[in-house]
Design a protein around this motif. Structure first.
Motif, PDB file in Angstrom:
ATOM      1  N   ASN A  98     -11.991  -4.106  43.178  1.00 32.13           N
ATOM      2  CA  ASN A  98     -12.269  -4.207  41.681  1.00 32.13           C
ATOM      3  C   ASN A  98     -11.023  -5.592  41.242  1.00 32.13           C
ATOM      4  O   ASN A  98     -10.100  -5.236  41.491  1.00 32.13           O
ATOM      5  CB  ASN A  98     -12.133  -3.277  40.898  1.00 32.13           C
ATOM      6  CG  ASN A  98     -12.415  -3.332  39.250  1.00 32.13           C
ATOM      7  OD1 ASN A  98     -11.954  -4.124  38.607  1.00 32.13           O
ATOM      8  ND2 ASN A  98     -13.242  -2.611  38.765  1.00 32.13           N
TER       9      ASN A  98
ATOM     10  N   CYS B 225     -10.312   4.508  40.896  1.00 36.99           N
ATOM     11  CA  CYS B 225      -8.826   4.400  41.063  1.00 36.99           C
ATOM     12  C   CYS B 225      -8.231   5.310  40.271  1.00 36.99           C
ATOM     13  O   CYS B 225      -7.205   6.227  40.869  1.00 36.99           O
ATOM     14  CB  CYS B 225      -8.154   3.067  40.829  1.00 36.99           C
ATOM     15  SG  CYS B 225      -8.373   1.664  42.056  1.00 36.99           S
TER      16      CYS B 225
ATOM     17  N   CYS C 237     -10.295   1.008  37.116  1.00 40.25           N
ATOM     18  CA  CYS C 237     -11.573   1.279  37.425  1.00 40.25           C
ATOM     19  C   CYS C 237     -11.363   3.075  37.447  1.00 40.25           C
ATOM     20  O   CYS C 237     -10.433   3.662  37.917  1.00 40.25           O
ATOM     21  CB  CYS C 237     -12.413   0.923  38.655  1.00 40.25           C
ATOM     22  SG  CYS C 237     -11.603   1.560  40.434  1.00 40.25           S
TER      23      CYS C 237
ATOM     24  N   CYS D  10      -8.567  -1.184  46.527  1.00 37.86           N
ATOM     25  CA  CYS D  10      -9.681  -1.389  45.546  1.00 37.86           C
ATOM     26  C   CYS D  10     -10.192  -2.916  45.380  1.00 37.86           C
ATOM     27  O   CYS D  10      -9.297  -3.746  45.511  1.00 37.86           O
ATOM     28  CB  CYS D  10      -9.351  -0.957  44.271  1.00 37.86           C
ATOM     29  SG  CYS D  10     -10.811  -0.883  43.031  1.00 37.86           S
TER      30      CYS D  10
ATOM     31  N   CYS E  70      -8.408  -4.223  38.938  1.00 38.00           N
ATOM     32  CA  CYS E  70      -7.353  -3.359  39.703  1.00 38.00           C
ATOM     33  C   CYS E  70      -6.593  -4.111  40.561  1.00 38.00           C
ATOM     34  O   CYS E  70      -5.208  -3.723  40.586  1.00 38.00           O
ATOM     35  CB  CYS E  70      -8.004  -2.175  40.613  1.00 38.00           C
ATOM     36  SG  CYS E  70      -9.299  -1.080  39.600  1.00 38.00           S
TER      37      CYS E  70
HETATM   38 ZN   LIG Z   1      -9.984   0.242  41.397  1.00 35.11          ZN
END
Ligand SMILES: [Zn+2]
Ligand SMILES: [Zn+2]
Length: 446
Positions: free
Chosen positions: A226, A210, A207, A224, A229
């Motif tokens: 996500n 990051c 993302c 993170c 990730c």
């Molecule tokens: Zn991320």
């Protein structure tokens, strides 16, 4: 329109506040058996303390601090002027930086002296988006041990925190202790580079946040949320493979002390915690079954460089903080009562207004004897007074009437059993105080 509390803040009403005070008192008792003494530092510090101590690239410092501006400084800023660094104040977002600042400022660990062990409790402030388990003002209890770098200090702190959680009522099976080592400057610097390279090599699957963090604080990619990730980071280099010999030895020693104390833990090489100051040991205690994303109820680690960052001589340190509100969520999830309603031991009622002065005097004498006593202060019939006694959850009601008073006695009604007895006024305080003390006598220690 009535003014309301802003979002992200919370009132602690009496039943909650009573539990909070009990929670803090228990922590003080448990931590005192490990030699920790209380310290109270201000809730406001110079902004620079947090910028230098916690690190500019952390979320806390870059986005979540409440920086306080005086009226005078606000006027200067609005007029386009600048405010001196010395007058930039911030509401503390965590407790460690302030305690370390105080230790350095008052030279509590003179060169070569043994460790100083301090505990604190109080509100912390973060300008985050409010959500369950995440308030803008929240309460933390923490400890800091400065002046000792032995791994037994880390293990002792972790054992102490787990003991507190158990004693406060969080079931052992509802918690997991995660342990990692962040290494030292020697081993972390090349490790950071390796993680940065790894993130850059997988840039197409990471993302934007990051990627942006990869430049300043690449280890944050482990935190993170996500999915993409997380999948990538599962194969990222692990700090455990990069530890230098002394860091490896320290980590092994912490693990063997925990094993010796019978404390279960899980190694988590992705646990990096959000603050820059940690070296070597980091740990986190997570509550299971809370249905809350904010399930970390406590955590901390070693910070051997922090004293230098804030201008002191090199002083190794170890500490942790635990969150009161998150512990409360964990306790509620485990079905543990977190309300401490008060109840009145003795309510003194009168049949007529003529007995009010006698009632007033009796209530004072009961209080002198340590009894929680109360009476009616308004226009109320005896029936109204009994209603009030019920509302106060009174255990007993003394009824003062003209006939009994004339005989130097009064009727005592037990509000649980409704049994009534007559007690001589001369002996009333002695009898009731003995009953209250008997009911409150703690069970002998097992
Ligand atoms: Zn991320
Ligand atoms: Zn190292």
């Amino acid at each position: 329109m009535a003014i309301k509390l802003p979002a992200g803040f919370e009132d602690m009403l009496p039943a909650d506040a009573g539990f909070y005070q009990e929670f803090v008192a228990l922590a003080q008792r448990v931590f005192a058996t490990y030699g920790y003494e209380p310290v109270i530092t201000p809730q406001v510090e110079l902004t620079d303390l947090f910028v230098r101590g916690i690190g500019e690239a952390t979320d806390v410092v870059s986005k979540e601090m409440f920086t306080a501006i005086s009226g005078e400084n606000l006027a200067t800023l609005l007029a386009g002027g600048t405010v001196k660094a010395k007058s930039r104040l911030t509401l503390r977002p965590e407790g460690t930086a302030g305690v370390v600042r105080a230790v350095v400022e008052h030279d509590l660990v003179p060169q070569g002296a043994g460790p100083v062990k301090l505990m604190y409790a109080g509100p912390m402030f973060r300008a985050e988006r409010p959500q369950k388990g995440r308030l803008r003002q929240f309460n933390q209890i923490g400890i800091e041990c400065l002046g000792a770098e032995a791994p037994s200090v880390d293990a002792e702190g972790i054992v102490m925190l787990m003991r507190f959680f158990r004693q406060v009522g969080i079931p052992q099976e509802s918690m997991v202790l995660l342990l990692n080592s962040m290494g030292c400057d020697d081993c972390r610097t090349p490790y950071r580079e390796a993680v940065r390279d790894f993130v850059r090599r997988h840039a197409d699957r990471m993302c934007p946040q990051c990627l942006e963090r990869a430049e300043t604080n690449p280890l944050r990619a482990f935190d993170c949320k996500n999915e993409g990730c997380r999948a990538v980071m599962a194969d990222a280099p692990r700090i455990t493979d990069w530890l230098c010999e002394p860091c490896r030895g320290h980590h092994d020693a912490v693990r063997s002390y925990l094993a010796a104390a019978g404390v279960d833990y899980a190694e988590d090489p992705t646990l990096v915690r959000g603050l820059d100051y940690y070296t070597r040991t980091v740990f986190e205690v997570q509550a299971l079954d809370t249905n809350s994303a904010q399930n970390a109820i406590g955590g901390g680690g070693r910070y051997d460089r922090l004293a230098e960052e804030v201008g002191g001589r090199p002083t190794p340190g170890f500490g942790f903080a635990l969150g009161f509100e998150r512990c409360r969520i964990a306790l509620e999830a485990a079905g543990v009562s977190v309300e401490r309603p008060t109840s009145c031991d003795v309510f003194v009622a009168t049949i007529e207004d003529a007995q009010r002065a006698a009632a007033f005097a009796l209530v004072q004498r009961l209080r002198d004897a340590g009894v929680h006593a109360d009476m009616n202060h308004q226009e109320r019939s005896l029936k109204g007074q009994m209603k009030l006694a019920n509302k106060l959850a009174a255990r007993r009601v003394v009824v003062l009437g003209p006939d009994e008073l004339a005989q130097g006695a009064a009727v005592v009604r037990d509000m649980g059993s409704h049994a009534e007895r007559t007690v001589e006024l001369d002996r009333m305080v002695e009898v009731l105080a003995a009953e209250v003390r008997g009911a409150e006598a703690p069970a002998p220690e097992a």
